[in-house]
Design an enzyme around this catalytic site. Structure first.
Site, mmCIF file in Angstrom:
data_model
loop_
_atom_site.group_PDB
_atom_site.id
_atom_site.type_symbol
_atom_site.label_atom_id
_atom_site.label_comp_id
_atom_site.label_asym_id
_atom_site.label_seq_id
_atom_site.Cartn_x
_atom_site.Cartn_y
_atom_site.Cartn_z
ATOM 1 N N SER A 45 0.830 -1.213 0.000
ATOM 2 C CA SER A 45 0.000 0.000 0.000
ATOM 3 C C SER A 45 0.864 1.263 0.000
ATOM 4 C CB SER A 45 -0.979 0.008 1.175
ATOM 5 O OG SER A 45 -0.297 0.136 2.399
ATOM 6 N N HIS A 46 2.176 1.128 0.229
ATOM 7 C CA HIS A 46 3.047 2.303 0.163
ATOM 8 C C HIS A 46 4.285 2.041 -0.710
ATOM 9 C CE1 HIS A 46 0.233 3.494 3.237
ATOM 10 N NE2 HIS A 46 0.587 4.740 2.964
ATOM 11 N N PHE A 178 0.792 1.882 12.225
ATOM 12 C CA PHE A 178 -0.539 1.630 11.655
ATOM 13 C C PHE A 178 -1.349 2.907 11.536
ATOM 14 C CE2 PHE A 178 -0.614 0.054 16.156
ATOM 15 C CZ PHE A 178 -1.308 1.105 16.728
ATOM 16 N N ALA A 179 -2.295 2.843 10.608
ATOM 17 C CA ALA A 179 -3.294 3.901 10.503
ATOM 18 C C ALA A 179 -4.180 3.805 11.735
ATOM 19 C CB ALA A 179 -4.129 3.687 9.240
ATOM 20 N N GLU A 187 -5.154 0.674 1.316
ATOM 21 C CA GLU A 187 -5.694 -0.701 1.286
ATOM 22 C C GLU A 187 -7.048 -0.713 0.583
ATOM 23 O OE1 GLU A 187 -4.361 -3.525 2.262
ATOM 24 O OE2 GLU A 187 -2.547 -2.621 3.115
HETATM 25 P P1 NDP Z 1 -1.413 -2.857 9.151
HETATM 26 O O1 NDP Z 1 -2.701 -3.126 9.802
HETATM 27 O O2 NDP Z 1 -1.096 -3.550 7.884
HETATM 28 O O3 NDP Z 1 -0.215 -3.144 10.148
HETATM 29 C C1 NDP Z 1 -0.071 -2.459 11.350
HETATM 30 C C2 NDP Z 1 1.108 -2.915 12.164
HETATM 31 O O4 NDP Z 1 0.706 -4.078 12.874
HETATM 32 C C3 NDP Z 1 2.354 -3.304 11.373
HETATM 33 O O5 NDP Z 1 3.461 -2.896 12.111
HETATM 34 C C4 NDP Z 1 2.222 -4.839 11.295
HETATM 35 O O6 NDP Z 1 3.463 -5.507 11.156
HETATM 36 C C5 NDP Z 1 1.595 -5.165 12.627
HETATM 37 N N1 NDP Z 1 0.825 -6.386 12.600
HETATM 38 C C6 NDP Z 1 -0.090 -6.780 11.693
HETATM 39 N N2 NDP Z 1 -0.595 -7.989 12.040
HETATM 40 C C7 NDP Z 1 0.020 -8.368 13.189
HETATM 41 C C8 NDP Z 1 -0.061 -9.496 14.030
HETATM 42 N N3 NDP Z 1 -0.890 -10.500 13.757
HETATM 43 N N4 NDP Z 1 0.723 -9.535 15.119
HETATM 44 C C9 NDP Z 1 1.573 -8.528 15.411
HETATM 45 N N5 NDP Z 1 1.687 -7.425 14.642
HETATM 46 C C10 NDP Z 1 0.928 -7.342 13.544
HETATM 47 O O7 NDP Z 1 -1.258 -1.271 8.949
HETATM 48 P P2 NDP Z 1 -2.255 -0.226 8.328
HETATM 49 O O8 NDP Z 1 -2.963 -0.805 7.160
HETATM 50 O O9 NDP Z 1 -3.044 0.385 9.404
HETATM 51 O O10 NDP Z 1 -1.200 0.866 7.800
HETATM 52 C C11 NDP Z 1 -0.337 0.525 6.729
HETATM 53 C C12 NDP Z 1 0.627 1.638 6.462
HETATM 54 O O11 NDP Z 1 -0.048 2.787 5.992
HETATM 55 C C13 NDP Z 1 1.454 2.110 7.656
HETATM 56 O O12 NDP Z 1 2.792 1.895 7.325
HETATM 57 C C14 NDP Z 1 1.133 3.589 7.796
HETATM 58 O O13 NDP Z 1 2.252 4.410 8.129
HETATM 59 C C15 NDP Z 1 0.657 3.927 6.417
HETATM 60 N N6 NDP Z 1 -0.223 5.088 6.452
HETATM 61 C C16 NDP Z 1 0.271 6.303 6.077
HETATM 62 C C17 NDP Z 1 -0.540 7.411 6.126
HETATM 63 C C18 NDP Z 1 -0.008 8.755 5.796
HETATM 64 O O14 NDP Z 1 -0.736 9.726 5.916
HETATM 65 N N7 NDP Z 1 1.218 8.916 5.417
HETATM 66 C C19 NDP Z 1 -1.929 7.324 6.519
HETATM 67 C C20 NDP Z 1 -2.319 6.005 6.932
HETATM 68 C C21 NDP Z 1 -1.499 4.930 6.875
HETATM 69 P P3 NDP Z 1 3.818 -6.212 9.725
HETATM 70 O O15 NDP Z 1 4.032 -5.081 8.769
HETATM 71 O O16 NDP Z 1 5.049 -7.011 9.995
HETATM 72 O O17 NDP Z 1 2.643 -7.068 9.360
HETATM 73 O O1 PYC Z 2 -2.988 4.997 3.139
HETATM 74 O O2 PYC Z 2 -4.391 6.213 4.325
HETATM 75 C C1 PYC Z 2 -3.377 6.087 3.598
HETATM 76 C C2 PYC Z 2 -2.602 7.288 3.282
HETATM 77 C C3 PYC Z 2 -3.028 8.594 3.297
HETATM 78 C C4 PYC Z 2 -1.940 9.353 2.945
HETATM 79 C C5 PYC Z 2 -0.896 8.509 2.736
HETATM 80 N N1 PYC Z 2 -1.317 7.242 2.959
#
Ligand code: NDP
Ligand code: PYC
Length: 343
Positions: A45-46, A178-179, A187
């Site tokens: 997703s990134h 995480f978000a 996603e």
């Molecule tokens: P995920 O739900 O995919 O993962 C969240 C975290 O939880 C990760 O560190 C992941 O590790 C861990 N995790 C997942 N499953 C397990 C498990 N079963 N046991 C233990 N740890 C677990 O993340 P999101 O979809 O919420 O976010 C994805 C990305 O989006 C992030 O990197 C975030 O920075 C980015 N994002 C950026 C935004 C922006 O504005 N720039 C806005 C929103 C999100 P692992 O990766 O090893 O699975």
């Molecule tokens: O995945 O929610 C997201 C996001 C917003 C800005 C960058 N990533």
């Protein structure tokens, strides 16, 4: 048919695409590194999927491709200020990191405020980079209004990511990222492209009704994770990483940008902490005690966050990164046509 590239080859390709589109080298290098990191670690997703959004934002004139970030705080300040100059966030972060690390080691704690940056990336590359300096880290930023507060039905908060890192001597840091919405918006977009339904509980449609249709979700509102708990954490991020640092909140970002189709412009807060300085005078080595805690978690069969990513990284380091035909064709198009290839 798939194509497998080495990490260096894919990094080079991404950077050339960014340069071809008109980014100055000072922007293209750090932006390429963060996109490459996403692809290398299986964080799709990134990864390369974000190139289009970055280039569309450039084409729309909403990010400065030639911005040169500047550290504007004085030497010795606990708050390190980096003016991103309306460029991307990654060049500003890379510039401020050594200053932040030095100050956090000197005082035990320091914070970096990045203002006026376009931000599309995951936060784990940043907490990992701080942890590489032997420091714990918290990183957060707003986004644009796409998430309804718990109990509400209309977009207000951002997907507001929160990341934490803890350094582990001799091994990869403990990192979560995480978000504060149920899922990152990326996603939902990937579900839309794949034609798959969303899991229940991710989103509301524009009438405030639950939906599993990605298009309806993108037009409606996403939901915070954990109900009122995620909603409060997301609000905290609006307060600390927007209001407190004098930058835009998620609703303000949407107002300024007028669309969620481009990458958001706002600020970012990075806090670095030296665990041994906080633990000074108390019994026990904080790093050894942390290891005991991690071992106890794993002893129950639970995995630590980021283990999936680190495993994907090992595979990529050993065998390269495999792209689908659609992905490699699209990268070739971006390289050939630059900004003409994006809408
Ligand atoms: P995920 O739900 O995919 O993962 C969240 C975290 O939880 C990760 O560190 C992941 O590790 C861990 N995790 C997942 N499953 C397990 C498990 N079963 N046991 C233990 N740890 C677990 O993340 P999101 O979809 O919420 O976010 C994805 C990305 O989006 C992030 O990197 C975030 O920075 C980015 N994002 C950026 C935004 C922006 O504005 N720039 C806005 C929103 C999100 P692992 O990766 O090893 O699975
Ligand atoms: O995945 O929610 C997201 C996001 C917003 C800005 C960058 N990533």
């Amino acid at each position: 048919m798939t194509t497998t590239l080495t990490i260096a080859e894919l990094g080079d390709l991404i950077e050339r695409i960014l340069l071809r589109a008109g980014l100055a080298p000072v922007q293209a290098g750090p932006v390429a590194r963060v996109i490459l990191a996403g692809e290398r670690d299986g964080a799709k997703s990134h990864g390369v999927y974000r190139l289009d959004g970055a280039l569309q934002t450039l084409k729309a004139g909403k990010v400065r491709g030639d911005a040169v970030p500047r550290v504007t705080s004085r030497q010795g300040d606990a708050i390190i200020r980096v003016d991103a100059g309306f460029g991307f966030s990654s060049p500003a972060f890379e510039l401020g990191l050594p200053v932040l690390a030095e100050q956090a080691r000197a005082s035990g704690i320091a914070a970096m405020v990045v203002n006026d940056c376009t931000h599309f990336s995951a936060l784990w590359p940043e907490v990992e980079a701080v942890a590489d300096h032997g420091l714990a880290a918290l990183v957060m930023c707003p986004s644009y209004a796409t998430v309804a507060p718990a109990g509400g039905s209309r977009p207000l908060l951002g997907t507001n990511p929160l990341a934490f890192g803890w350094p582990r001597p001799g091994r990869e840091p403990y990192v979560f990222d995480f978000a504060t919405s149920v899922a990152a918006r990326g996603e939902i977009e990937l579900h839309r492209r794949a034609g798959t339904l969303l899991p229940d509980g991710w989103a509301l449609d524009r009438d405030g009704q639950p939906t599993t249709d990605p298009d309806a979700a993108l037009e409606g509102a996403m939901l915070p994770f954990g109900g009122h708990k995620g909603s409060a954490l997301s609000t905290m991020i609006e307060l600390l990483a927007a209001v407190m640092i004098g930058d835009l909140t998620s609703p303000e970002v949407l107002e300024v940008l007028g669309t969620t189709g481009l990458s958001p412009v706002h600020g970012e807060l990075v806090i670095a902490l030296a665990p041994e300085r906080f633990a000074a005078g108390r019994e026990g080595d904080p790093f050894a005690r942390a290891e005991a805690l991690f071992a106890a978690i794993e002893a129950q069969g639970a995995r630590l966050p980021s283990q999936r990513r680190y495993a994907a990284r090992k595979v990529a380091l050993a065998g390269g990164i495999t792209l689908t035909k659609a992905e490699s064709d699209h990268l070739a198009l971006l390289l050939e046509r630059g900004l003409d290839a994006v809408g």
